[in-house]
Enzyme design. Structure first.
Site, PDB file in Angstrom:
ATOM      1  N   SER A 183      59.618  40.476  33.333  1.00  0.00           N
ATOM      2  CA  SER A 183      58.281  40.133  34.501  1.00  0.00           C
ATOM      3  C   SER A 183      58.226  38.674  33.925  1.00  0.00           C
ATOM      4  CB  SER A 183      56.747  40.510  34.686  1.00  0.00           C
ATOM      5  OG  SER A 183      56.564  39.904  35.424  1.00  0.00           O
ATOM      6  N   TYR A 241      48.600  42.958  30.360  1.00  0.00           N
ATOM      7  CA  TYR A 241      50.283  42.865  31.243  1.00  0.00           C
ATOM      8  C   TYR A 241      50.910  42.011  30.138  1.00  0.00           C
ATOM      9  CZ  TYR A 241      54.306  43.576  33.888  1.00  0.00           C
ATOM     10  OH  TYR A 241      55.500  43.886  34.504  1.00  0.00           O
TER      11      TYR A 241
END
Length: 260
Positions: A138, A151
């Site tokens: 990501s 995250y």
């Protein structure tokens, strides 16, 4: 291509399911892996892929998965899509259980898959000349943002795992590709992150013209796998045009700026 086989994780929805469809459309044999067996069965009926239900955070389940893949034929590619985010807490307020799950799902699951499947990929590379690994991380691995620390940390750790792996495999004909998407509008990622709050999840994408879709990421994965065997796409960072950087998102129509 008909004799090439890939295992795709996270195949029950989103980017994983789209990748199964994309590779099947290009003639690959595909094994879709995810926890939710009923969704996998539907995907198998739609695409003709093989499926195996497996919780990648469970070491014994991953060992069983590896054994089944070894018995069922050669493996040419691992596409590790599974992972996810939970919560948007500040560091000082973090729910440790959420952070533990994110590390287990994004980092330790990836390590288990690599450790288990690398012997299969090596066996294929010995015969066919090369094998492939693709990891979906990501842009959260590249840039921190408030409320994203758990995250950010998990995806950054996964990204470092991938980059170390590429160096450790230097001299072997095994490609290591990292795909790092920005904003992707899928049916579950943000919904799961926000604890099932559908209104809040849709607000994340409100006014954004053409966020990425799962199919966009799947197309890039398929392109990377289809590139000539000597070409390794180390890191592919992809965002919608409306997202110029992790923190810079245009809401509203995209328009050419004109002089007044």
């Amino acid at each position: 291509m008909a004799n090439r086989r890939a295992v795709v994780t996270g195949a029950s929805s989103g980017i994983g399911a789209a990748t199964v469809r994309a590779l099947r459309g290009r003639g690959w044999d595909v094994v879709g892996v995810a926890r939710r067996e009923e969704r996998l069965r539907a995907l198998a009926a739609e695409t003709g892929a093989s499926v195996i239900a497996c919780d990648l955070t469970d070491g014994a389940a991953v060992s069983a998965l590896v054994g089944e893949l070894e018995r069922s034929g050669p493996l040419h590619a691992l596409v590790q899509v599974a992972g996810g985010a939970r919560g948007t807490d500040r560091v000082e307020d973090a729910a440790i259980d959420d952070w533990q799950w994110m590390f287990d799902a994004n980092v330790l699951a990836t390590q288990r898959l690599v450790a288990g499947l690398l012997p299969l990929l090596r066996a294929t590379a010995e015969v066919d000349g090369h094998a492939d690994t693709v990891f979906v991380t990501s842009t959260a691995a590249q840039t921190a943002y408030p409320g994203g620390a758990g995250y950010n940390a998990a995806k950054a750790a996964e990204g470092m795992l991938v980059r170390a792996l590429r160096q450790e495999l230097n001299g072997e004909p095994i490609r290591v590709v990292e795909v790092a998407p920005g904003m992707v509008h899928t049916e579950e990622f943000t919904l799961n992150r926000l604890g099932g709050d559908a209104v809040a999840a849709e607000a994340v994408y409100a006014g954004v013209e053409a966020p990425l879709l799962a199919d966009d990421v799947a197309d890039v994965i398929a392109y990377a796998l289809g590139a000539p065997a000597h070409v390794n796409l180390d890191l592919i960072t992809m965002r919608p045009v409306a997202q110029s950087a992790q923190h810079l998102l245009a809401r509203g129509p995209l328009r050419v700026r004109t002089a007044e």
